[in-house]
Design an enzyme around this catalytic site. Structure first.
Site, PDB file in Angstrom:
ATOM      1  N   ASN A  16       2.445 -32.111  12.466  1.00 52.13           N
ATOM      2  CA  ASN A  16       2.327 -32.157  10.997  1.00 52.13           C
ATOM      3  C   ASN A  16       2.824 -30.859  10.372  1.00 52.13           C
ATOM      4  O   ASN A  16       3.458 -30.872   9.317  1.00 52.13           O
ATOM      5  CB  ASN A  16       0.878 -32.432  10.570  1.00 52.13           C
ATOM      6  CG  ASN A  16       0.519 -33.898  10.644  1.00 52.13           C
ATOM      7  OD1 ASN A  16       0.917 -34.696   9.780  1.00 52.13           O
ATOM      8  ND2 ASN A  16      -0.198 -34.283  11.693  1.00 52.13           N
ATOM      9  N   ASN A 105      -7.333 -31.775   4.166  1.00 54.91           N
ATOM     10  CA  ASN A 105      -7.327 -32.083   5.605  1.00 54.91           C
ATOM     11  C   ASN A 105      -6.707 -33.447   5.828  1.00 54.91           C
ATOM     12  O   ASN A 105      -6.804 -34.327   4.966  1.00 54.91           O
ATOM     13  CB  ASN A 105      -8.777 -32.102   6.107  1.00 54.91           C
ATOM     14  CG  ASN A 105      -8.903 -32.472   7.578  1.00 54.91           C
ATOM     15  OD1 ASN A 105      -8.157 -31.969   8.420  1.00 54.91           O
ATOM     16  ND2 ASN A 105      -9.838 -33.364   7.893  1.00 54.91           N
ATOM     17  N   HIS A 107      -6.836 -36.730   8.437  1.00 57.83           N
ATOM     18  CA  HIS A 107      -7.673 -37.324   9.493  1.00 57.83           C
ATOM     19  C   HIS A 107      -7.071 -38.664   9.910  1.00 57.83           C
ATOM     20  O   HIS A 107      -6.661 -39.460   9.054  1.00 57.83           O
ATOM     21  CB  HIS A 107      -9.105 -37.502   8.965  1.00 57.83           C
ATOM     22  CG  HIS A 107     -10.037 -38.004  10.023  1.00 57.83           C
ATOM     23  ND1 HIS A 107     -10.503 -37.214  11.040  1.00 57.83           N
ATOM     24  CD2 HIS A 107     -10.544 -39.245  10.248  1.00 57.83           C
ATOM     25  CE1 HIS A 107     -11.276 -37.934  11.842  1.00 57.83           C
ATOM     26  NE2 HIS A 107     -11.316 -39.166  11.384  1.00 57.83           N
ATOM     27  N   ASP A 139     -14.810 -30.407   2.104  1.00 51.15           N
ATOM     28  CA  ASP A 139     -16.063 -29.726   1.759  1.00 51.15           C
ATOM     29  C   ASP A 139     -16.729 -29.321   3.076  1.00 51.15           C
ATOM     30  O   ASP A 139     -16.119 -29.429   4.139  1.00 51.15           O
ATOM     31  CB  ASP A 139     -16.942 -30.580   0.842  1.00 51.15           C
ATOM     32  CG  ASP A 139     -17.369 -31.894   1.473  1.00 51.15           C
ATOM     33  OD1 ASP A 139     -17.336 -31.994   2.714  1.00 51.15           O
ATOM     34  OD2 ASP A 139     -17.732 -32.814   0.731  1.00 51.15           O
ATOM     35  N   GLU A 140     -17.981 -28.865   3.005  1.00 51.57           N
ATOM     36  CA  GLU A 140     -18.568 -28.291   4.220  1.00 51.57           C
ATOM     37  C   GLU A 140     -18.992 -29.356   5.233  1.00 51.57           C
ATOM     38  O   GLU A 140     -19.354 -29.024   6.358  1.00 51.57           O
ATOM     39  CB  GLU A 140     -19.730 -27.352   3.854  1.00 51.57           C
ATOM     40  CG  GLU A 140     -21.007 -28.027   3.442  1.00 51.57           C
ATOM     41  CD  GLU A 140     -21.013 -28.467   1.975  1.00 51.57           C
ATOM     42  OE1 GLU A 140     -19.950 -28.415   1.304  1.00 51.57           O
ATOM     43  OE2 GLU A 140     -22.088 -28.887   1.515  1.00 51.57           O
TER      44      GLU A 140
HETATM   45  C1  GRF Z   1      -3.431 -35.431  13.616  1.00 50.78           C
HETATM   46  O1  GRF Z   1      -3.455 -36.710  14.154  1.00 50.78           O
HETATM   47  C2  GRF Z   1      -4.471 -35.266  12.561  1.00 50.78           C
HETATM   48  O2  GRF Z   1      -4.799 -36.443  11.907  1.00 50.78           O
HETATM   49  C3  GRF Z   1      -5.679 -34.776  13.320  1.00 50.78           C
HETATM   50  O3  GRF Z   1      -5.135 -33.967  14.345  1.00 50.78           O
HETATM   51  C4  GRF Z   1      -3.821 -34.394  14.661  1.00 50.78           C
HETATM   52  C5  GRF Z   1      -2.928 -33.190  14.633  1.00 50.78           C
HETATM   53  O4  GRF Z   1      -1.670 -33.456  15.175  1.00 50.78           O
HETATM   54  N1  GRF Z   1      -6.601 -34.114  12.429  1.00 50.78           N
HETATM   55  P1  GRF Z   1      -0.519 -32.358  15.111  1.00 50.78           P
HETATM   56  O5  GRF Z   1      -1.081 -31.093  15.737  1.00 50.78           O
HETATM   57  O6  GRF Z   1      -0.132 -32.161  13.693  1.00 50.78           O
HETATM   58  O7  GRF Z   1       0.605 -32.925  15.949  1.00 50.78           O
END
Ligand code: GRF
Length: 187
Positions: A16, A105, A107, A139-140
Site C-alpha cells: 500500500n 487506517n 483494514h 481512534d484509540e
Molecule cells: C493490508 O492488507 C491492510 O489492509 C492491513 O495490512 C495489510 C498491509 O499490506 N492492515 P501491505 O504491507 O501494504 O502490503
C-alpha cells in the site's frame, strides 16, 4: 497544488505504501509522502522508502516515551496526515490527541465486521458471501472510527485465504487513494 505532508506507518510488505508513493507523484493527488515510520527494522516496505529517497524512521514501541519522540519527528516534517498501511500496533489516545490531525487506517474487511487479526480465516469460517476493505479514521479502539470508504467483491466458492487476500489487496490499492481524495476534496 499545495500538497498535504503525509507520513505512512508500516510493519511489513508495504505494498500500500508503494501504491501511495506512485499515486502521490500525480500532480492532482492531494498528498506528498514526507516520512515513513516502521515499528519493524526488517519490514520489506522500508525498501520502497529507500528507493524513493523518502526519509524513514524505525521506532521501538517498547521504549518509554517513543510516542513523545515520534511526535517531535512528525512536527519536524510538518506532517498533517498519518496513513496506517499495515501498521500492526495501536496508537494511544494520548498520541492521537497530541498529534491532533487526521489519522486513517486501512483494514482488509468490511468493517465493522471482522476487526483485529486473522481476518481472512474468520471470513471463510463465517461463510461470508462478500468481503472487501475499509478505510476509516483512527481512534484509540482497534479498527474503529468513522468509515471513509469501502469496496467489496463476492466470494467465489473456490476462494481460499490467499485468494481472498489477493482480491482484497487489489481493492485496497483503489480504496486508499480514493479515501484520501475524498477527505481533501473540499479543501
Ligand atoms: C493490508 O492488507 C491492510 O489492509 C492491513 O495490512 C495489510 C498491509 O499490506 N492492515 P501491505 O504491507 O501494504 O502490503
Amino acid at each position: 497544488m499545495v500538497k498535504i505532508n503525509t507520513c505512512i506507518f508500516i510493519s511489513g510488505k508495504g505494498s500500500n505504501l508503494k501504491n501511495l508513493i506512485n499515486r502521490s507523484r500525480d500532480y492532482n493527488f492531494p498528498i506528498s509522502i514526507k516520512l515513513v515510520v516502521s515499528n519493524k527494522k526488517e519490514a520489506l516496505g522500508i525498501q520502497h522508502a529507500k528507493r524513493n529517497f523518502i526519509p524513514y524512521l524505525i521506532i521501538d514501541t517498547k521504549s518509554r516515551n517513543f510516542e513523545h519522540r515520534l511526535l517531535i519527528d512528525l512536527k519536524k516534517y510538518n506532517i498533517s496526515l498519518i496513513c496506517l498501511a499495515g501498521y500492526m500496533k495501536i496508537l494511544s489516545k494520548r498520541f492521537l490527541r497530541d498529534f491532533g490531525k487526521k489519522v486513517i487506517n486501512i483494514h482488509p474487511s468490511l468493517l465493522p465486521k471482522f476487526k483485529g487479526l486473522k481476518t481472512f480465516a474468520k471470513i471463510l469460517k463465517n461463510k461470508e458471501k462478500k468481503t472487501g476493505c475499509t478505510v476509516h479514521f483512527v481512534d484509540e479502539k482497534l479498527d474503529n472510527g468513522k468509515i471513509i470508504s469501502q469496496r467489496f467483491f463476492f466470494i467465489d466458492p473456490t476462494d481460499n485465504e490467499d485468494k481472498i487476500k489477493n482480491k482484497t489487496q487489489k481493492l485496497e490499492y483503489l480504496v486508499f487513494p480514493e479515501s484520501i481524495i475524498k477527505i481533501f476534496r473540499n479543501r
